[in-house]
Design an enzyme around this catalytic site. Structure first.
Site, PDB file in Angstrom:
ATOM      1  N   SER A  60      42.390  40.342  26.063  1.00 20.32           N
ATOM      2  CA  SER A  60      42.915  39.478  27.114  1.00 20.32           C
ATOM      3  C   SER A  60      42.985  38.067  26.555  1.00 20.32           C
ATOM      4  O   SER A  60      41.958  37.486  26.200  1.00 20.32           O
ATOM      5  CB  SER A  60      42.003  39.504  28.345  1.00 20.32           C
ATOM      6  OG  SER A  60      42.436  38.555  29.297  1.00 20.32           O
ATOM      7  N   GLY A  85      43.242  42.982  30.715  1.00 18.88           N
ATOM      8  CA  GLY A  85      42.649  41.950  31.554  1.00 18.88           C
ATOM      9  C   GLY A  85      43.681  41.082  32.259  1.00 18.88           C
ATOM     10  O   GLY A  85      44.622  41.581  32.860  1.00 18.88           O
ATOM     11  N   SER A  86      43.533  39.774  32.143  1.00 19.61           N
ATOM     12  CA  SER A  86      44.197  38.819  33.018  1.00 19.61           C
ATOM     13  C   SER A  86      45.701  38.708  32.801  1.00 19.61           C
ATOM     14  O   SER A  86      46.192  38.714  31.673  1.00 19.61           O
ATOM     15  CB  SER A  86      43.567  37.439  32.826  1.00 19.61           C
ATOM     16  OG  SER A  86      44.235  36.479  33.602  1.00 19.61           O
ATOM     17  N   CYS A  87      46.414  38.512  33.919  1.00 27.72           N
ATOM     18  CA  CYS A  87      47.846  38.234  33.888  1.00 27.72           C
ATOM     19  C   CYS A  87      48.137  36.859  33.291  1.00 27.72           C
ATOM     20  O   CYS A  87      49.278  36.576  32.910  1.00 27.72           O
ATOM     21  CB  CYS A  87      48.422  38.286  35.297  1.00 27.72           C
ATOM     22  SG  CYS A  87      48.241  39.889  36.125  1.00 27.72           S
ATOM     23  N   THR A  88      47.129  35.985  33.211  1.00 26.97           N
ATOM     24  CA  THR A  88      47.313  34.632  32.695  1.00 26.97           C
ATOM     25  C   THR A  88      47.391  34.615  31.174  1.00 26.97           C
ATOM     26  O   THR A  88      47.597  33.560  30.573  1.00 26.97           O
ATOM     27  CB  THR A  88      46.178  33.708  33.207  1.00 26.97           C
ATOM     28  OG1 THR A  88      46.091  33.832  34.622  1.00 26.97           O
ATOM     29  CG2 THR A  88      46.413  32.252  32.881  1.00 26.97           C
TER      30      THR A  88
END
Length: 592
Positions: A30, A66-69
């Site tokens: 991520s 993990g994160s979309c960011t």
């Protein structure tokens, strides 16, 4: 290392040419929470590449997770010169690709992204140097002595889009709705082609994760859209931003973060998004219903929407979320389709004895680490009756370690009430049977603290629900926290007011808790976490994973009741819960 170069062909997700030392890992990464956006250092302390610099190297990972960011972090790295030279993936990853595409639009900078498939990817292990030229990957033991320059490789023109457009789509693409909508539709179409979609669908609502401040590039992107006249075309909510917009100054946040982070939230509201600032949009009155086609980013929210609500969304990257909100149209692919919501793995959970509320985040974290991009069907919880807070905690931890946007729990989640509905060929699905030893290993991974002292108790990742406030109020009633311990709770503004009206806040504030809205623990740092603090305690599997890299502190992971106890005593037991004691984990599959 071999002296003869090895040449492989793959699928070029982003065209280009680059070379560099190969940095290989067989675990997904991520970028948000796992890579420092200012330096390119891997800060995920659980990852095999922890401490490595990505800058200028050819990064080979199976996919993101993990994160979309992650897309925003990669765009920051490209803009500030600390990005990898190229990405080589086993499986296509929309989050990472999107970061590159937006960097092309905003900064006219890019890097090649090549997908080579799982089998070829395993052959990269032990290689020393890599060169990418379009769809060709050349591997060698060391840097060749030739006079090669990426600039000498002609760029490949984009092929005409094969996605079917309706009259409004074409008008958007032609600029009839303004420059922002034109650029947005162009990005949507490029992603549709990468995802293999041949048409777009209407969506009813969006949740924007790109309002998290990762650095100057994230603010520049949003403000550029505003300057181009961007206006959302569907109801749109906003994820947590990086500061409490109403009280960041009182909390002592440095203006170097507070001002641009607050401005980023303002930019998205200028596009017509609602002031929601929560990472748990499923707690809002606007939460979608079963079968509703939506576009949500924020990994835990995506997983909850798909799995618990039965709505339909991809795991949308930051920036693609706002592009789709501007157009009202999304690629018809992935979890928007029936056949893409089927299970690819069965996970058997052993019979449970008495557990506490730390079980579900631990289980989600552990199962996520086993699934990769596969959607699991989890069996064995049919009689456990997990409540919505359990599923929220499970989903957030699952989304931390998995790249999958969806899970099914037999007899619990709406599409798996009859498990046959999510299994096309059940006899052909791989089966993973959990045991106590595996769960105990994951518990130890989440518990990184080296001593029992506790300085900070972190609650609300994802944002606290009204029922969690009720449970906390019961645990805090008649007690006062230790004067040297900070207990802070993050939540959305709407839930905070509900908790105030229900009378929960008075008890919790008498206990000594700090209440923070708009932002979340994944964005909080000093001075909310005192500079002298060395150890945190949390009931969040997600935050227990990310905190060592994000804030450089050790973590105790435990139940909500144990967190309150530690807030009063400034001490953690440091021991696994009774249901996970090693004596129960030694080969007895009937106990967890």
């Amino acid at each position: 290392m071999p002296s003869t170069p090895i040449r492989l062909q793959g699928r070029s997700l982003v065209e280009g040419a680059a070379q560099g030392t190969l940095l290989f890992a067989d675990v997904g990464l991520s970028f948000w929470g796992g890579v420092d956006p200012a330096t390119g250092e891997v800060i995920d302390r659980h990852h095999p590449l922890s401490g490595e610099s990505l800058a200028g190297r050819v990064l080979a990972i199976p996919s993101g997770r993990g994160s979309c960011t992650g897309s925003s972090v990669l765009m920051e790295l490209i803009s500030n010169g600390h990005a990898p030279a190229a990405l080589v993936l086993a499986e296509a990853d929309e989050i990472l690709v999107l970061g590159v595409l937006v960097a092309e639009v905003i900064f006219q900078r890019s890097l090649p992204v090549l997908c080579i498939g799982r089998e070829a990817f395993e052959g990269l292990r032990g290689q020393g140097f890599a060169r990418i030229e379009g769809s060709c990957l050349t591997l060698s033991g060391r840097r060749p002595n030739d006079q090669w320059y990426a600039a000498d490789i002609p760029s490949q023109p984009l092929a005409p889009s094969t996605v079917r457009l309706n009259e409004r789509d074409q008008a958007l693409l032609d600029g009839a709705y303004g420059k922002a909508a034109k650029v947005a539709m162009g990005i949507v179409l490029r992603m549709a082609e990468i995802q293999g979609a041949d048409e777009l669908l209407d969506i009813t609502q969006a949740h924007i994760d790109g309002c998290i401040y990762t650095g100057p590039a994230s603010l520049r992107f949003a403000e550029q859209l505003v300057q181009w006249g961007a206006k959302v075309s569907v109801p749109t909510t906003l994820n947590s931003i990086s500061v409490d917009q109403r009280q960041w100054r009182e909390l002592g946040v440095d203006p170097a973060l507070g001002e641009p982070a607050s401005a980023l939230g303002d930019a998205y509201m200028a596009m017509g998004a609602q002031l929601s600032f929560t990472c748990a949009p499923y707690l809002l009155d606007t939460a979608p219903t079963v079968g509703e086609q939506i576009v949500w980013a924020e990994s835990n929210a995506v997983v909850y929407a798909n799995s618990v609500l039965g709505a339909r969304t991809q795991k949308y990257p930051d920036f693609l979320d706002i592009c789709i909100a501007l157009c009202g149209r999304a690629p018809l692919a992935g979890c928007h389709l029936d056949d893409q919501r089927k299970a690819g793995l069965i996970v058997e959970v052993p019979k449970l004895d008495s557990t506490d509320d730390s079980f579900y985040p631990l289980l989600g974290y552990h199962i996520g680490s086993l699934t990769g991009r596969r959607i699991p069907l989890i069996r064995g919880l049919e009689n456990a009756a997990p409540h919505l807070d359990d599923l929220k905690a499970f989903g957030a931890a699952f989304a931390t370690t998995s790249a999958a946007p969806l899970f099914h729990i037999a007899g619990v989640t709406p599409e798996a009430m009859d498990p046959a509905h999510v299994q096309d060929h059940p006899a052909q699905l791989p089966v993973q049977t959990l045991d106590g030893a595996g769960l105990l290993a994951s518990w130890r991974e989440l518990n990184s603290a080296r001593h029992r002292h506790v300085d900070v108790v972190s609650l609300g990742n994802p944002h606290f629900s009204l029922s969690e406030f009720a449970a906390l109020a019961r645990l805090c009633a008649g007690r006062i926290k230790h004067p040297d311990v900070v207990l802070a709770i993050t939540c959305g503004r709407a839930v905070l007011e509900q908790a105030r009206q229900a009378g929960y806040l008075e008890v919790i504030q008498v206990f000594g808790a700090t209440l923070v809205t708009d932002t979340c623990w994944c964005m909080l740092g000093e001075p909310v976490i005192p500079p002298t603090a060395t150890t945190l305690m949390t009931n969040s599997g997600k935050y227990a994973h990310y905190a060592p890299g994000l804030v450089g502190r050790g973590v105790h992971f435990a139940s909500l009741a144990e967190c309150v106890e530690a807030a009063c005593t400034a001490t953690a037991s440091g021991e696994p819960p009774q249901w996970l004691q090693p004596s129960a984990a030694k080969g007895n599959p009937s106990h967890v």
